[in-house]
Design an enzyme around this catalytic site. Structure first.
Site, PDB file in Angstrom:
ATOM      1  N   CYS A  42      51.851  33.115  43.087  1.00  0.00           N
ATOM      2  CA  CYS A  42      51.710  32.643  41.710  1.00  0.00           C
ATOM      3  C   CYS A  42      51.026  31.212  41.703  1.00  0.00           C
ATOM      4  CB  CYS A  42      52.957  32.779  40.924  1.00  0.00           C
ATOM      5  SG  CYS A  42      52.664  32.078  39.338  1.00  0.00           S
ATOM      6  N   CYS A  47      48.339  33.536  39.719  1.00  0.00           N
ATOM      7  CA  CYS A  47      48.529  33.220  38.512  1.00  0.00           C
ATOM      8  C   CYS A  47      47.686  32.117  37.847  1.00  0.00           C
ATOM      9  CB  CYS A  47      49.856  33.492  37.821  1.00  0.00           C
ATOM     10  SG  CYS A  47      50.867  34.708  38.470  1.00  0.00           S
ATOM     11  N   LYS A  50      44.228  31.076  39.112  1.00  0.00           N
ATOM     12  CA  LYS A  50      43.423  32.184  38.509  1.00  0.00           C
ATOM     13  C   LYS A  50      43.128  31.723  37.033  1.00  0.00           C
ATOM     14  CE  LYS A  50      45.252  34.820  35.989  1.00  0.00           C
ATOM     15  NZ  LYS A  50      45.779  36.217  36.591  1.00  0.00           N
ATOM     16  N   TYR A 174      43.809  44.355  38.042  1.00  0.00           N
ATOM     17  CA  TYR A 174      44.047  43.163  37.471  1.00  0.00           C
ATOM     18  C   TYR A 174      42.924  42.228  38.063  1.00  0.00           C
ATOM     19  CZ  TYR A 174      48.622  44.048  35.445  1.00  0.00           C
ATOM     20  OH  TYR A 174      49.876  44.453  34.931  1.00  0.00           O
ATOM     21  N   GLU A 178      39.568  40.356  36.381  1.00  0.00           N
ATOM     22  CA  GLU A 178      39.789  38.815  36.142  1.00  0.00           C
ATOM     23  C   GLU A 178      38.816  38.138  36.713  1.00  0.00           C
ATOM     24  OE1 GLU A 178      44.582  38.851  35.056  1.00  0.00           O
ATOM     25  OE2 GLU A 178      44.023  38.200  37.192  1.00  0.00           O
ATOM     26  N   HIS A 431      46.949  34.094   7.338  1.00  0.00           N
ATOM     27  CA  HIS A 431      45.647  34.599   7.316  1.00  0.00           C
ATOM     28  C   HIS A 431      44.555  33.269   7.407  1.00  0.00           C
ATOM     29  CE1 HIS A 431      42.351  36.979   5.736  1.00  0.00           C
ATOM     30  NE2 HIS A 431      41.907  35.688   4.721  1.00  0.00           N
ATOM     31  N   GLU A 436      47.351  38.887  12.422  1.00  0.00           N
ATOM     32  CA  GLU A 436      47.936  39.550  11.203  1.00  0.00           C
ATOM     33  C   GLU A 436      47.461  40.962  10.905  1.00  0.00           C
ATOM     34  OE1 GLU A 436      46.041  38.303   7.491  1.00  0.00           O
ATOM     35  OE2 GLU A 436      44.196  37.898   8.547  1.00  0.00           O
TER      36      GLU A 436
HETATM   37  P1  NDP Z   1      45.891  46.753  41.482  1.00  0.00           P
HETATM   38  O1  NDP Z   1      46.956  47.803  42.168  1.00  0.00           O
HETATM   39  O2  NDP Z   1      45.925  46.375  40.039  1.00  0.00           O
HETATM   40  O3  NDP Z   1      44.410  47.613  41.598  1.00  0.00           O
HETATM   41  C1  NDP Z   1      44.022  48.018  42.779  1.00  0.00           C
HETATM   42  C2  NDP Z   1      42.495  48.618  42.555  1.00  0.00           C
HETATM   43  O4  NDP Z   1      42.108  49.088  43.871  1.00  0.00           O
HETATM   44  C3  NDP Z   1      42.420  49.718  41.498  1.00  0.00           C
HETATM   45  O5  NDP Z   1      41.238  49.693  41.093  1.00  0.00           O
HETATM   46  C4  NDP Z   1      42.536  51.002  42.604  1.00  0.00           C
HETATM   47  O6  NDP Z   1      41.715  52.046  42.187  1.00  0.00           O
HETATM   48  C5  NDP Z   1      41.667  50.320  43.846  1.00  0.00           C
HETATM   49  N1  NDP Z   1      41.936  50.831  45.040  1.00  0.00           N
HETATM   50  C6  NDP Z   1      43.033  50.847  45.973  1.00  0.00           C
HETATM   51  N2  NDP Z   1      42.808  51.603  47.050  1.00  0.00           N
HETATM   52  C7  NDP Z   1      41.583  51.909  47.010  1.00  0.00           C
HETATM   53  C8  NDP Z   1      40.867  52.579  47.955  1.00  0.00           C
HETATM   54  N3  NDP Z   1      41.165  52.962  48.984  1.00  0.00           N
HETATM   55  N4  NDP Z   1      39.474  52.821  47.590  1.00  0.00           N
HETATM   56  C9  NDP Z   1      38.727  52.605  46.541  1.00  0.00           C
HETATM   57  N5  NDP Z   1      39.528  51.840  45.540  1.00  0.00           N
HETATM   58  C10 NDP Z   1      40.793  51.247  45.801  1.00  0.00           C
HETATM   59  O7  NDP Z   1      45.582  45.637  42.353  1.00  0.00           O
HETATM   60  P2  NDP Z   1      45.107  44.101  42.245  1.00  0.00           P
HETATM   61  O8  NDP Z   1      44.694  43.890  43.909  1.00  0.00           O
HETATM   62  O9  NDP Z   1      44.175  44.103  41.190  1.00  0.00           O
HETATM   63  O10 NDP Z   1      46.440  43.095  41.812  1.00  0.00           O
HETATM   64  C11 NDP Z   1      47.770  43.530  42.623  1.00  0.00           C
HETATM   65  C12 NDP Z   1      48.831  43.193  41.811  1.00  0.00           C
HETATM   66  O11 NDP Z   1      48.944  41.952  41.556  1.00  0.00           O
HETATM   67  C13 NDP Z   1      48.880  44.137  40.384  1.00  0.00           C
HETATM   68  O12 NDP Z   1      49.232  45.316  40.424  1.00  0.00           O
HETATM   69  C14 NDP Z   1      49.532  43.028  39.619  1.00  0.00           C
HETATM   70  O13 NDP Z   1      50.992  43.434  39.623  1.00  0.00           O
HETATM   71  C15 NDP Z   1      49.519  41.555  40.248  1.00  0.00           C
HETATM   72  N6  NDP Z   1      48.660  40.800  39.649  1.00  0.00           N
HETATM   73  C16 NDP Z   1      49.154  40.555  38.072  1.00  0.00           C
HETATM   74  C17 NDP Z   1      48.059  39.639  37.486  1.00  0.00           C
HETATM   75  C18 NDP Z   1      48.417  39.492  35.861  1.00  0.00           C
HETATM   76  O14 NDP Z   1      49.484  39.937  35.582  1.00  0.00           O
HETATM   77  N7  NDP Z   1      47.586  39.094  35.221  1.00  0.00           N
HETATM   78  C19 NDP Z   1      46.727  39.258  37.980  1.00  0.00           C
HETATM   79  C20 NDP Z   1      46.467  39.292  39.460  1.00  0.00           C
HETATM   80  C21 NDP Z   1      47.546  40.507  40.023  1.00  0.00           C
HETATM   81  P3  NDP Z   1      42.536  53.290  41.398  1.00  0.00           P
HETATM   82  O15 NDP Z   1      42.710  52.445  40.272  1.00  0.00           O
HETATM   83  O16 NDP Z   1      41.590  54.148  41.385  1.00  0.00           O
HETATM   84  O17 NDP Z   1      43.784  53.447  42.222  1.00  0.00           O
END
Ligand code: NDP
Length: 452
Positions: A42, A47, A50, A174, A178, A431, A436
């Site tokens: 983080c 976080c 970022k 995510y 982002e 407002h 709101e």
């Molecule tokens: P996510 O799990 O959010 O997303 C993973 C992405 O990778 C999805 O689009 C998924 O597709 C894709 N994917 C996974 N495997 C494959 C594959 N073999 N081929 C093609 N596409 C694939 O992971 P992130 O890396 O974005 O983030 C990790 C975690 O970190 C999040 O789940 C969250 O918990 C945390 N995080 C939180 C944030 C916040 O609170 N603002 C900010 C950043 C991270 P599909 O959807 O089709 O499965």
């Protein structure tokens, strides 16, 4: 049996530091090991940096938007290296704060490994503890396309010497959305390659499609239903091949395909700690593993992978082991935010989850926010409430739009407290705000699951 410590925490990130700090405050003798920088993902590569970088990316558009308000200023040139240096200085300050939070603990700046139910090996020593907490988090999942070594992951993106003028991002979770918004806001051309029909699988469907529209309005090129099959280096950058044969020439390939629990070489099998098929440590609701003296908290358990949840798990565990009893957090309706441009925030059920449970009442507002009536930027705000028709309780709130994380944080208190639609209706709005709208939605937009 005597031990060197009451508690040994492996991992000095958000969850581990909170657990160690609270345990020490209850009088426990605590040690913490961290092999990298204090504060974990983080603070160092998640976080915090970022969000600073997303903030940086918003200034260019703010200057452009100001023209509709009478300003004639032009966006200047963005200095990426200056941003990274400023961000690094702030992260260094936070590392120091995290280290100081450990003042009442013994710290090891080294990797620790389990050697038994009550022992770890760290910095060449074997140390015993009555309880051990594993809080080592996760790491970005390595892509499996050909030429994956030519792609960067999110850890690298925080330390790039320059921002290339064209970026291809794999994934639509995510991290992908982002960074897409951030890079675009800083002037890069951005293409997002993802296998689903819309970004952010698991979010409310209407939020997903509205985000896809917002990304398009920002000029981000999307390739839904596609994956990367190959990345090759070229004289000027990278050549990306998609599964439909399409080729994209780019300066940078960024893989954001999820995160994996960081359990390699931790000695889990030797100590008898069971893991699931995804490598996550299996725990019960008290964060206890299959070994009674060993606990695991945070992303390494792959439950709800969010910093505040890891903190809640660590704090609750320390209170349970050494304090007055566990502090209770409600983890069934945890609010979260995606710092896309504009951001998304959400708490509770999606419309799809509501429809599956027979919950019907959906209230929706989609409008051009006040700022953009003058800026003329193409940008819509979407706000949505999910209401149980029988009890009138609000079971979900979703927003895509400026300030949505700040607004939903407040709403999540009301929702966790069991507020009803009538409670919202009798609340007088502020407002003129976007917020709101959440207390002025009077007409049900549709029954959950009906066509939008
Ligand atoms: P996510 O799990 O959010 O997303 C993973 C992405 O990778 C999805 O689009 C998924 O597709 C894709 N994917 C996974 N495997 C494959 C594959 N073999 N081929 C093609 N596409 C694939 O992971 P992130 O890396 O974005 O983030 C990790 C975690 O970190 C999040 O789940 C969250 O918990 C945390 N995080 C939180 C944030 C916040 O609170 N603002 C900010 C950043 C991270 P599909 O959807 O089709 O499965």
């Amino acid at each position: 049996m005597t031990y060197d410590f009451d508690l040994f925490v492996i991992g000095g990130g958000s969850g581990g530091v909170r657990c160690a700090r609270m345990a020490a405050s209850h009088g426990a003798k605590v040690a913490v090991a961290e092999e990298g920088a204090w504060g974990g993902t983080c603070v160092n590569v998640g976080c915090v940096p970022k969000k600073l970088m997303v903030m940086a990316s918003e200034y260019g558009n703010a200057v452009i938007d100001s023209h509709g308000f009478g300003w004639d200023t032009q966006p200047g040139r963005h200095d990426w290296s200056k941003l990274i240096a400023a961000k690094d200085a702030e992260i260094l300050r936070l590392n120091g704060i995290y280290k100081r939070l450990m003042a009442n603990c013994t710290t090891f700046e080294a990797r620790a490994k389990l050697t038994g139910p009550h022992s770890v090996e760290v910095a060449g020593q074997t140390i015993t503890a009555k309880h051990i907490v594993i809080a080592v988090g996760g790491r970005p999942t390595a892509p499996d396309f050909q030429g994956a070594e030519h792609a960067i992951i999110s850890d690298d993106a925080f330390h790039m010497p320059t921002l290339p003028s064209h970026v291809v991002i794999a994934g639509s979770g995510y991290i992908a959305v982002e960074f897409a918004g951030m890079f675009r806001g800083l002037g890069a051309q951005v293409e997002l390659v993802y296998r689903a029909h819309a970004p952010l699988r698991g979010f409310d469907e209407e939020i997903r499609t509205s985000l896809a529209e917002a990304l398009e309005a920002q000029g981000i090129i999307q390739h839904p239903g596609r994956t990367i099959t190959k990345v090759e280096p070229t004289a000027t950058g990278k050549r990306v091949t998609l599964d439909n044969g399409e080729v994209i020439e780019t300066g940078l390939v960024f893989s954001a395909l999820g995160r994996t629990p960081y359990t390699n070489a931790l000695g889990l099998a030797e100590a008898g700690v069971k893991t699931g098929p995804d490598g996550a440590i299996l725990v019960d609701e008290t964060s206890a593993t299959s070994v009674p003296s060993i606990y695991a908290i945070g992303d390494v358990t792959n439950r709800i992978n969010l910093t505040p949840v890891a903190i809640a798990e660590g704090h609750s565990l320390a209170d349970r082991l050494f304090g007055p009893g566990p502090r209770i957090w409600r983890l069934d309706a945890v609010a979260s935010a995606v710092f896309s441009s504009p951001p998304i925030a959400t708490v509770g059920l999606t419309e799809e989850q509501a429809a599956a449970r027979g919950i019907t009442d959906i209230y929706v507002e989609k409008f051009t926010p006040m700022r953009h009536t003058l800026s003329k930027r193409t940008r819509k705000t979407l706000m949505k409430l999910i209401v149980d028709q029988a009890t009138q309780k609000i079971l979900g709130a979703h927003m895509l739009g400026e300030d949505s994380p700040e607004i939903i944080q407040g709403l999540s208190i009301a929702i966790n407290a069991g507020a009803t639609k009538q409670d919202f209706d009798r609340t007088v709005g502020i407002h003129p705000t976007a917020a709101e709208e959440f207390v002025t939605m009077r007409t049900r937009a549709r029954v959950a699951g009906a066509p939008t």
